[in-house]
Scaffold this motif. Sequence first.
Motif, PDB file in Angstrom:
ATOM      1  N   GLN A 132      55.442  72.986  -0.835  1.00 18.75           N
ATOM      2  CA  GLN A 132      56.701  73.348  -0.178  1.00 18.75           C
ATOM      3  C   GLN A 132      57.741  72.250  -0.345  1.00 18.75           C
ATOM      4  N   LYS A 133      57.298  70.980  -0.260  1.00 18.19           N
ATOM      5  CA  LYS A 133      58.194  69.842  -0.406  1.00 18.19           C
ATOM      6  C   LYS A 133      57.663  68.913  -1.489  1.00 18.19           C
ATOM      7  N   CYS A 206      59.641  63.274   4.645  1.00 21.34           N
ATOM      8  CA  CYS A 206      60.294  64.089   5.676  1.00 21.34           C
ATOM      9  C   CYS A 206      61.773  63.742   5.792  1.00 21.34           C
ATOM     10  N   ALA A 209      63.578  65.201   2.768  1.00 18.75           N
ATOM     11  CA  ALA A 209      63.679  66.659   2.872  1.00 18.75           C
ATOM     12  C   ALA A 209      64.739  67.053   3.893  1.00 18.75           C
ATOM     13  N   ALA A 210      64.784  66.322   5.013  1.00 21.33           N
ATOM     14  CA  ALA A 210      65.763  66.619   6.053  1.00 21.33           C
ATOM     15  C   ALA A 210      67.186  66.356   5.559  1.00 21.33           C
ATOM     16  N   ARG A 212      68.225  66.423   2.427  1.00 22.84           N
ATOM     17  CA  ARG A 212      68.581  67.441   1.440  1.00 22.84           C
ATOM     18  C   ARG A 212      68.936  68.761   2.132  1.00 22.84           C
ATOM     19  N   GLU A 213      68.184  69.085   3.192  1.00 22.05           N
ATOM     20  CA  GLU A 213      68.462  70.304   3.948  1.00 22.05           C
ATOM     21  C   GLU A 213      69.824  70.202   4.632  1.00 22.05           C
ATOM     22  N   LEU A 216      72.597  70.590   2.067  1.00 20.28           N
ATOM     23  CA  LEU A 216      72.766  71.996   1.709  1.00 20.28           C
ATOM     24  C   LEU A 216      73.499  72.745   2.822  1.00 20.28           C
ATOM     25  N   ALA A 217      73.123  72.465   4.079  1.00 22.14           N
ATOM     26  CA  ALA A 217      73.763  73.126   5.221  1.00 22.14           C
ATOM     27  C   ALA A 217      75.242  72.752   5.309  1.00 22.14           C
TER      28      ALA A 217
END
Length: 299
Positions: A132-133, A206, A209-210, A212-213, A216-217
């Motif tokens: 997933q990551k 983590c 990933a946070a 990058r999220e 994107l947001a």
Amino acid sequence: MKVIFNEENHTYRLGDKTLISVTQLLKKHGLSTDYSGVDAEILERAAHKGSAVHKEIEEYIKSGDVGFTSELSDYIELAKDLHFEADESEFVLPFQDIPDDEIDKYICAGTADLIGTCNGKEATIIDIKTTQKVDMRSCAWQLSLYERLAGVVFSKMYIFHLGKKSKAIPIKHIPATEIDRLLECERNGEIYHEPGLAVSSDLIACAEAAERELKLAEAEAKAAKATAEKYRQQLYEAMGQQGVSSWETADKSMLVTRIEPSTKTPTDSERLRADLPEIAERYEKVSAVKGYVRITIRE
């Protein structure tokens, strides 16, 4: 003498010597992703999925057979975009013949997913991930160790992250001095510690990933704001033309208020400090600012 890989028990042997795998080496020294908190059944399903995708890509490279998974289709597209041509798949490293008197120099081995070239000339190594990551730190160590075992310098190193949003992720080399230090620690029975910040790879993964999220947001929010502004402007003009200052929908779910143009007079604090420093200092207010880290995501 060559390294022999036993696929059934996943062991590497060089003559009478058993070599630790790159995966085991990274886990031993805290350089791999920590999956201890993930349910065993989920990990097993993910492992089966990953194995199936790897096998399908290997068959495609060897025989041209096109399988049925979306991951294979994504691999083909990513390889095309990068002008990547695979020379070897599931390639055991080190691959060269090793003289008997040099066996003691080798302590680990691994299997590279893909080795080939980009643009017909740039030596390239690629690892396939279906998790997933993607743990960028762990991947950098993995591919850098493969490079050391291959005895060549790869111009490009990539992770092909295959899944819902498949993409090719460039991977940076771990400095050769740190590879040397890791291997020396393993020889001496010591645990390697990275220079600088010493935190778990799970925290790094983590955090990235946070970020990058969030990135994107923020991009989605920016696009949504631009769209909303367009419709607000249209409503503003329509209300002005019709002399309406306030209006709400029949179900009262939205209230629209037209704000007339106005002016504001902010203080030019920079100019005030330059022209009247004593007065500016008298009215300055000191407030505490909480410490924080700034994270820059590089594509």
